[in-house]
Design a protein around this motif. Sequence first.
Motif, PDB file in Angstrom:
ATOM      1  N   GLN A   1       0.838  -1.190   0.000  1.00 43.84           N
ATOM      2  CA  GLN A   1       0.000   0.000   0.000  1.00 43.84           C
ATOM      3  C   GLN A   1       0.877   1.245   0.000  1.00 43.84           C
ATOM      4  OE1 GLN A   1      -3.086  -0.218  -0.426  1.00 43.84           O
ATOM      5  NE2 GLN A   1      -4.191   1.526   0.426  1.00 43.84           N
ATOM      6  N   VAL A   2       0.528   2.184  -0.838  1.00 45.72           N
ATOM      7  CA  VAL A   2       1.263   3.446  -0.946  1.00 45.72           C
ATOM      8  C   VAL A   2       0.342   4.573  -0.522  1.00 45.72           C
ATOM      9  CG1 VAL A   2       2.425   5.040  -2.517  1.00 45.72           C
ATOM     10  CG2 VAL A   2       2.720   2.568  -2.796  1.00 45.72           C
ATOM     11  N   GLN A   3       0.830   5.419   0.332  1.00 43.02           N
ATOM     12  CA  GLN A   3       0.071   6.605   0.724  1.00 43.02           C
ATOM     13  C   GLN A   3       0.759   7.848   0.180  1.00 43.02           C
ATOM     14  OE1 GLN A   3      -0.377   6.303   5.026  1.00 43.02           O
ATOM     15  NE2 GLN A   3      -2.408   5.413   4.751  1.00 43.02           N
ATOM     16  N   LEU A   4      -0.024   8.754  -0.356  1.00 44.39           N
ATOM     17  CA  LEU A   4       0.474   9.998  -0.921  1.00 44.39           C
ATOM     18  C   LEU A   4      -0.178  11.157  -0.188  1.00 44.39           C
ATOM     19  CD1 LEU A   4       0.122   9.075  -4.702  1.00 44.39           C
ATOM     20  CD2 LEU A   4       2.170   8.884  -3.288  1.00 44.39           C
ATOM     21  N   ALA A  23       4.453  13.717  -0.487  1.00 44.84           N
ATOM     22  CA  ALA A  23       5.253  12.753   0.248  1.00 44.84           C
ATOM     23  C   ALA A  23       4.639  11.371   0.092  1.00 44.84           C
ATOM     24  CB  ALA A  23       5.319  13.139   1.715  1.00 44.84           C
ATOM     25  N   ALA A  24       5.473  10.412  -0.257  1.00 44.52           N
ATOM     26  CA  ALA A  24       4.993   9.061  -0.529  1.00 44.52           C
ATOM     27  C   ALA A  24       5.574   8.058   0.448  1.00 44.52           C
ATOM     28  CB  ALA A  24       5.374   8.650  -1.946  1.00 44.52           C
ATOM     29  N   SER A  25       4.758   7.107   0.837  1.00 44.02           N
ATOM     30  CA  SER A  25       5.267   5.978   1.610  1.00 44.02           C
ATOM     31  C   SER A  25       5.713   4.914   0.624  1.00 44.02           C
ATOM     32  CB  SER A  25       4.170   5.425   2.521  1.00 44.02           C
ATOM     33  OG  SER A  25       3.111   4.909   1.732  1.00 44.02           O
ATOM     34  N   GLY A  26       6.391   3.915   1.121  1.00 49.90           N
ATOM     35  CA  GLY A  26       6.803   2.849   0.216  1.00 49.90           C
ATOM     36  C   GLY A  26       8.303   2.818   0.048  1.00 49.90           C
ATOM     37  N   VAL A  93      -7.885  21.953  -7.510  1.00 50.22           N
ATOM     38  CA  VAL A  93      -7.332  21.002  -6.545  1.00 50.22           C
ATOM     39  C   VAL A  93      -6.285  20.182  -7.293  1.00 50.22           C
ATOM     40  CG1 VAL A  93      -7.800  19.079  -5.004  1.00 50.22           C
ATOM     41  CG2 VAL A  93      -9.487  20.923  -5.244  1.00 50.22           C
ATOM     42  N   TYR A  94      -5.101  20.122  -6.739  1.00 55.03           N
ATOM     43  CA  TYR A  94      -3.987  19.424  -7.366  1.00 55.03           C
ATOM     44  C   TYR A  94      -3.769  18.089  -6.665  1.00 55.03           C
ATOM     45  CZ  TYR A  94      -2.799  23.439 -10.204  1.00 55.03           C
ATOM     46  OH  TYR A  94      -2.830  24.453 -11.133  1.00 55.03           O
ATOM     47  N   TYR A  95      -3.644  17.047  -7.472  1.00 56.13           N
ATOM     48  CA  TYR A  95      -3.479  15.694  -6.967  1.00 56.13           C
ATOM     49  C   TYR A  95      -2.159  15.103  -7.472  1.00 56.13           C
ATOM     50  CZ  TYR A  95      -8.559  15.963  -6.322  1.00 56.13           C
ATOM     51  OH  TYR A  95      -9.838  16.336  -5.959  1.00 56.13           O
ATOM     52  N   CYS A  96      -1.458  14.420  -6.607  1.00 54.47           N
ATOM     53  CA  CYS A  96      -0.339  13.637  -7.107  1.00 54.47           C
ATOM     54  C   CYS A  96      -0.768  12.178  -7.209  1.00 54.47           C
ATOM     55  CB  CYS A  96       0.898  13.788  -6.239  1.00 54.47           C
ATOM     56  SG  CYS A  96       0.835  12.984  -4.643  1.00 54.47           S
ATOM     57  N   ALA A  97      -0.076  11.449  -8.050  1.00 54.43           N
ATOM     58  CA  ALA A  97      -0.422  10.063  -8.307  1.00 54.43           C
ATOM     59  C   ALA A  97       0.850   9.251  -8.523  1.00 54.43           C
ATOM     60  CB  ALA A  97      -1.327   9.966  -9.535  1.00 54.43           C
ATOM     61  N   ALA A  98       0.786   7.996  -8.145  1.00 52.15           N
ATOM     62  CA  ALA A  98       1.945   7.103  -8.248  1.00 52.15           C
ATOM     63  C   ALA A  98       1.637   5.909  -9.132  1.00 52.15           C
ATOM     64  CB  ALA A  98       2.366   6.625  -6.864  1.00 52.15           C
ATOM     65  N   ASP A  99       2.535   5.649 -10.043  1.00 48.83           N
ATOM     66  CA  ASP A  99       2.470   4.465 -10.906  1.00 48.83           C
ATOM     67  C   ASP A  99       3.568   3.521 -10.451  1.00 48.83           C
ATOM     68  OD1 ASP A  99       3.996   4.015 -14.128  1.00 48.83           O
ATOM     69  OD2 ASP A  99       2.727   2.612 -13.023  1.00 48.83           O
ATOM     70  N   ILE A 100       3.199   2.466  -9.733  1.00 50.90           N
ATOM     71  CA  ILE A 100       4.211   1.610  -9.117  1.00 50.90           C
ATOM     72  C   ILE A 100       4.894   0.686 -10.130  1.00 50.90           C
ATOM     73  CG2 ILE A 100       3.103   1.705  -6.863  1.00 50.90           C
ATOM     74  CD1 ILE A 100       1.997  -1.073  -7.366  1.00 50.90           C
ATOM     75  N   GLN A 101       4.349   0.623 -11.336  1.00 51.00           N
ATOM     76  CA  GLN A 101       5.003  -0.183 -12.366  1.00 51.00           C
ATOM     77  C   GLN A 101       6.141   0.572 -13.043  1.00 51.00           C
ATOM     78  OE1 GLN A 101       2.291  -2.678 -14.880  1.00 51.00           O
ATOM     79  NE2 GLN A 101       0.732  -1.363 -13.969  1.00 51.00           N
ATOM     80  N   GLY A 102       6.204   1.874 -12.799  1.00 47.59           N
ATOM     81  CA  GLY A 102       7.294   2.644 -13.366  1.00 47.59           C
ATOM     82  C   GLY A 102       7.241   2.789 -14.872  1.00 47.59           C
ATOM     83  N   ASP A 115      -1.714   3.952  -9.837  1.00 48.34           N
ATOM     84  CA  ASP A 115      -2.285   3.010  -8.888  1.00 48.34           C
ATOM     85  C   ASP A 115      -2.766   3.684  -7.607  1.00 48.34           C
ATOM     86  OD1 ASP A 115       0.496   1.601 -10.140  1.00 48.34           O
ATOM     87  OD2 ASP A 115      -1.383   0.469 -10.357  1.00 48.34           O
ATOM     88  N   TYR A 116      -2.143   4.778  -7.252  1.00 50.58           N
ATOM     89  CA  TYR A 116      -2.471   5.454  -6.002  1.00 50.58           C
ATOM     90  C   TYR A 116      -2.564   6.959  -6.238  1.00 50.58           C
ATOM     91  CZ  TYR A 116      -1.172   1.003  -3.962  1.00 50.58           C
ATOM     92  OH  TYR A 116      -1.113  -0.333  -3.665  1.00 50.58           O
ATOM     93  N   TRP A 117      -3.475   7.569  -5.499  1.00 48.77           N
ATOM     94  CA  TRP A 117      -3.726   9.000  -5.597  1.00 48.77           C
ATOM     95  C   TRP A 117      -3.734   9.629  -4.215  1.00 48.77           C
ATOM     96  CZ3 TRP A 117      -4.759  11.483 -10.342  1.00 48.77           C
ATOM     97  CH2 TRP A 117      -4.860  10.629 -11.438  1.00 48.77           C
ATOM     98  N   GLY A 118      -3.266  10.882  -4.154  1.00 51.99           N
ATOM     99  CA  GLY A 118      -3.370  11.623  -2.918  1.00 51.99           C
ATOM    100  C   GLY A 118      -4.751  12.240  -2.757  1.00 51.99           C
ATOM    101  N   GLN A 119      -4.920  12.938  -1.660  1.00 48.28           N
ATOM    102  CA  GLN A 119      -6.221  13.516  -1.350  1.00 48.28           C
ATOM    103  C   GLN A 119      -6.412  14.887  -1.983  1.00 48.28           C
ATOM    104  OE1 GLN A 119      -3.631  13.798   0.550  1.00 48.28           O
ATOM    105  NE2 GLN A 119      -3.635  15.946   1.174  1.00 48.28           N
ATOM    106  N   GLY A 120      -5.346  15.466  -2.479  1.00 48.63           N
ATOM    107  CA  GLY A 120      -5.432  16.746  -3.160  1.00 48.63           C
ATOM    108  C   GLY A 120      -5.107  17.927  -2.260  1.00 48.63           C
ATOM    109  N   THR A 121      -4.628  18.989  -2.885  1.00 44.84           N
ATOM    110  CA  THR A 121      -4.357  20.241  -2.174  1.00 44.84           C
ATOM    111  C   THR A 121      -4.889  21.388  -3.039  1.00 44.84           C
ATOM    112  OG1 THR A 121      -2.662  21.570  -1.056  1.00 44.84           O
ATOM    113  CG2 THR A 121      -2.007  20.525  -3.124  1.00 44.84           C
TER     114      THR A 121
END
Length: 127
Positions: A1-4, A23-26, A93-102, A115-121
């Motif tokens: 699980q990745v948190q953004l 900021a990303a976990s993982g 609202v700006y969102y970051c997103a992570a693609d874990i497959q690269g 695969d993962y999205w933040g909550q937005g700012t």
Amino acid sequence: QVQLVESGGGLVQAGGSLRLSCAASGRTFSTYSMGWFRQGPGKEREFVAAMAWSGGSTYYADSVKGRFTISRDSAKNTVYLQMNSLNPEDTAVYYCAADIQGLSGWRLSGPDPYDYWGQGTQVTVSS
């Protein structure tokens, strides 16, 4: 699980600058491709910028090219979006997103690879 978790949004006057952070976990953050998207009032979510993990290739929407810069600090597990010369049309609202497959390439400009999205700012640019 990745948190953004995004931060750095706020109210700024037209012509001003902001730097957003995500900021990303993982443990394998350095292998993720990362993207920034935004959703303005009454608009659909749209692509802003992305960075592929391999080679660090970057991609920008035409509307922000030359004004916004995406970067990452893998030691801090953080991706940034430096936004300069802001105008009211950048309000969203700006969102970051992570693609874990690269993945790489312009496919990163669409939401599907992520695969993962933040909550937005929220970013508000006053005229």
